[in-house]
Design a protein around this motif. Structure first.
Motif, PDB file in Angstrom:
ATOM      1  N   GLU A 179       0.822  -1.211   0.000  1.00  0.00           N
ATOM      2  CA  GLU A 179       0.000   0.000   0.000  1.00  0.00           C
ATOM      3  C   GLU A 179       0.858   1.264   0.000  1.00  0.00           C
ATOM      4  N   SER A 180       2.078   1.130   0.509  1.00  0.00           N
ATOM      5  CA  SER A 180       2.995   2.268   0.572  1.00  0.00           C
ATOM      6  C   SER A 180       3.809   2.415  -0.708  1.00  0.00           C
ATOM      7  N   ASN A 181       3.471   1.617  -1.731  1.00  0.00           N
ATOM      8  CA  ASN A 181       4.216   1.617  -3.003  1.00  0.00           C
ATOM      9  C   ASN A 181       5.700   1.374  -2.773  1.00  0.00           C
ATOM     10  N   ASP A 182       5.972   0.441  -1.878  1.00  0.00           N
ATOM     11  CA  ASP A 182       7.337   0.087  -1.542  1.00  0.00           C
ATOM     12  C   ASP A 182       7.512  -1.406  -1.772  1.00  0.00           C
ATOM     13  N   GLU A 183       8.715  -1.909  -1.553  1.00  0.00           N
ATOM     14  CA  GLU A 183       8.974  -3.325  -1.759  1.00  0.00           C
ATOM     15  C   GLU A 183      10.048  -3.818  -0.808  1.00  0.00           C
ATOM     16  N   ILE A 184      10.071  -5.136  -0.595  1.00  0.00           N
ATOM     17  CA  ILE A 184      11.089  -5.757   0.245  1.00  0.00           C
ATOM     18  C   ILE A 184      12.442  -5.610  -0.443  1.00  0.00           C
ATOM     19  N   PRO A 185      13.462  -5.141   0.273  1.00  0.00           N
ATOM     20  CA  PRO A 185      14.780  -4.971  -0.360  1.00  0.00           C
ATOM     21  C   PRO A 185      15.426  -6.304  -0.684  1.00  0.00           C
ATOM     22  N   ASP A 186      16.330  -6.276  -1.642  1.00  0.00           N
ATOM     23  CA  ASP A 186      17.033  -7.502  -2.034  1.00  0.00           C
ATOM     24  C   ASP A 186      17.949  -8.018  -0.923  1.00  0.00           C
TER      25      ASP A 186
END
Length: 316
Positions: A267-274
């Protein structure tokens, strides 16, 4: 200061109803203001450490958090209710060269947070994403099945209450839940009995006392070292005093909320980092008799084979 985590009931004889209204500031008394019995952290030891500041209190730290993505910080639900979201800021890096800060755009306490401090977890979306550097990095999100071993020892870190500029850390053993529940109820007294533990909580502490988190560390990182990096396992929730003998502290059980956190990150337009959970500098634990253990990232069991080597590495 309206944030009251890690507290002592100063007037036991008054008691509180069951269920009770949250204690007022005047009914609580602090024993100390920062990590107790810990080691001073070096730059880069815990790059996921975030500090929460409230504009009306200037540069004073009121709570803490764990950075898990560029825009999302995990904290405690009890750190949210008394403060206007638009006046909250999280900082990271915490030196002149590496300092970063961002206002909070959205603060969401868990909908099932209650007066027993069940589900004492909140998620914060930042207005401006952090930039990854050697000194600002994320901790790993745990798998839902990650249950740290009762024989495990993990690390809690924090600045403590106020405008402190010194991060400290301490190693704490996990407690078996039935034992923790029994001790809290038998030694906590009338004002303490009635805060039942549930699956949203776990306990950690040093039985002889002298090692603990304290006021101002609320919401901050309790991380366990696994075979794939340091995992965000708990958020500082509450305790009967700080570093008391036979008085473990209670932490929000972060693995329980993996799906909720993933939805919030989306929802925050974010993603889990590599990459995650790998500090640039290994922390020192000085002359402490404790050292962190190495756990299996999938289930939290002691990691066989490498465990002895890992502990000795941190002890030497």
């Amino acid at each position: 200061m309206k944030s009251f985590k890690f507290f002592v009931f100063s007037n036991r004889e008054k008691g509180f109803g069951f269920p009770f209204d949250r204690p007022s500031k005047d009914s609580l008394e602090r024993m100390d203001t920062r990590i107790i019995g810990g080691e001073v952290s070096d730059l880069g030891n815990w790059p996921w450490q975030a500090a929460m500041l409230y504009a009306k209190y200037g540069s004073h730290i009121i709570c803490a958090g764990t950075i898990v993505t560029k825009k999302v910080v995990i904290g405690a639900a009890h750190c949210v209710g008394n403060f206007e979201t638009n006046l909250l800021t999280f900082s990271a890096g915490h030196t002149e060269e590496s300092y970063q800060s961002s206002p909070v755009k959205r603060a969401v306490p868990h909908p099932d947070f209650n007066n027993f401090f069940h589900n004492d977890i909140a998620l914060f979306e930042l207005e401006k994403p952090f930039t990854w550097t050697e000194f600002v990095k994320p901790a790993c999100l745990p798998y839902s099945d990650f249950v740290p071993s009762d024989s495990g020892r993990c690390v809690v870190s924090g600045f403590g209450k106020g405008s402190n500029d010194r991060l400290t850390h301490v190693v704490l053993p996990l407690w078996e839940k039935a034992s923790c529940k029994s001790i809290l109820e038998s030694q906590g007294g009338a004002t303490w009995t009635g805060l039942p533990l549930d699956e949203s909580q776990f306990c950690a502490g040093y039985q002889p006392g002298g090692l603990d988190a304290c006021q101002g560390d609320s919401g901050g990182p309790f991380v366990c070292k696994t075979n794939q990096g340091w995992v965000a396992t708990g958020a500082v929730s509450y305790g009967y005093g700080c570093a008391e003998k036979n008085m473990p502290a209670v932490y929000a059980n972060i693995p329980l909320y993996r799906d909720w956190m993933l939805a919030f990150i989306g929802e925050s337009n974010d993603e889990i980092p590599d990459g995650c959970g790998e500090p640039v500098n290994k922390a020192s634990f000085g002359d402490s008799i404790l050292a962190p253990t190495l756990l299996d990232v999938e289930n939290g069991n002691l990691w066989e084979g490498e465990e002895h080597r890992f502990v000795q590495e941190y002890k030497n």
